[in-house]
Design a protein around this motif. Sequence first.
Motif, PDB file in Angstrom:
ATOM      1  N   ALA A 156       4.571  -0.835   1.282  1.00  0.00           N
ATOM      2  CA  ALA A 156       4.749  -0.930   2.257  1.00  0.00           C
ATOM      3  C   ALA A 156       4.294  -1.659   3.508  1.00  0.00           C
ATOM      4  N   MET A 157       3.296  -1.930   2.854  1.00  0.00           N
ATOM      5  CA  MET A 157       2.503  -3.398   3.995  1.00  0.00           C
ATOM      6  C   MET A 157       2.850  -3.607   4.449  1.00  0.00           C
ATOM      7  N   ALA A 158       3.203  -4.733   2.815  1.00  0.00           N
ATOM      8  CA  ALA A 158       3.663  -5.980   2.812  1.00  0.00           C
ATOM      9  C   ALA A 158       5.629  -5.889   2.831  1.00  0.00           C
ATOM     10  N   ARG A 199       4.640  -6.438   6.670  1.00  0.00           N
ATOM     11  CA  ARG A 199       4.379  -7.901   6.909  1.00  0.00           C
ATOM     12  C   ARG A 199       5.072  -9.105   7.089  1.00  0.00           C
ATOM     13  N   SER A 200       5.807  -9.149   5.865  1.00  0.00           N
ATOM     14  CA  SER A 200       6.868 -10.016   5.613  1.00  0.00           C
ATOM     15  C   SER A 200       8.781  -9.507   6.881  1.00  0.00           C
ATOM     16  N   GLY A 201       8.457  -8.471   7.725  1.00  0.00           N
ATOM     17  CA  GLY A 201       9.416  -8.031   8.428  1.00  0.00           C
ATOM     18  C   GLY A 201      11.085  -7.205   7.722  1.00  0.00           C
ATOM     19  N   GLU A 202      10.629  -7.194   6.165  1.00  0.00           N
ATOM     20  CA  GLU A 202      11.856  -6.593   5.411  1.00  0.00           C
ATOM     21  C   GLU A 202      11.768  -5.321   6.053  1.00  0.00           C
ATOM     22  N   VAL A 207       4.873  -1.169  15.462  1.00  0.00           N
ATOM     23  CA  VAL A 207       3.532  -1.785  15.659  1.00  0.00           C
ATOM     24  C   VAL A 207       2.870  -2.133  14.009  1.00  0.00           C
ATOM     25  N   MET A 208       3.330  -1.625  12.800  1.00  0.00           N
ATOM     26  CA  MET A 208       3.517  -1.985  11.555  1.00  0.00           C
ATOM     27  C   MET A 208       3.212  -3.480  11.396  1.00  0.00           C
ATOM     28  N   ASP A 209       4.778  -3.865  11.615  1.00  0.00           N
ATOM     29  CA  ASP A 209       4.633  -4.966  10.981  1.00  0.00           C
ATOM     30  C   ASP A 209       3.585  -6.129  11.782  1.00  0.00           C
ATOM     31  N   ARG A 210       3.178  -5.633  13.174  1.00  0.00           N
ATOM     32  CA  ARG A 210       2.466  -6.554  13.324  1.00  0.00           C
ATOM     33  C   ARG A 210       1.044  -6.282  13.125  1.00  0.00           C
TER      34      ARG A 210
END
Length: 99
Positions: free
Chosen positions: A54-56, A59-62, A67-70
């Motif tokens: 989920a973090m990956a 991070r990738s925007g997928e 806020v989690m993407d940032r």
Amino acid sequence: MTTRLILAALWVLAAAPAAAQPSGAASCAGCHAPGGSGPVPSLEGRPAAEIAAAMAAFRSGERPATVMDRIARGFTDDETRAIAEWLAAGTHRDHAARP
């Protein structure tokens, strides 16, 4: 004397954390509080691989996020894995009441 040594050893073991909190992991508890008491779902009981994936994706925007993407972009893959393993092991509950 033996009883005192045993009691002292038990106290040291009880006071020691099960696993050291990885760098950055404290930021997770603000929203993903143990027991579901945070504003978003708890991460309790989630497998480490699921948390890391989920973090990956954040991070990738997928995976869309507010806020989690940032937040996810602030961690390396190794840091993400360490945090995910720590959360999955449940050791975050030991640290929840600590400053």
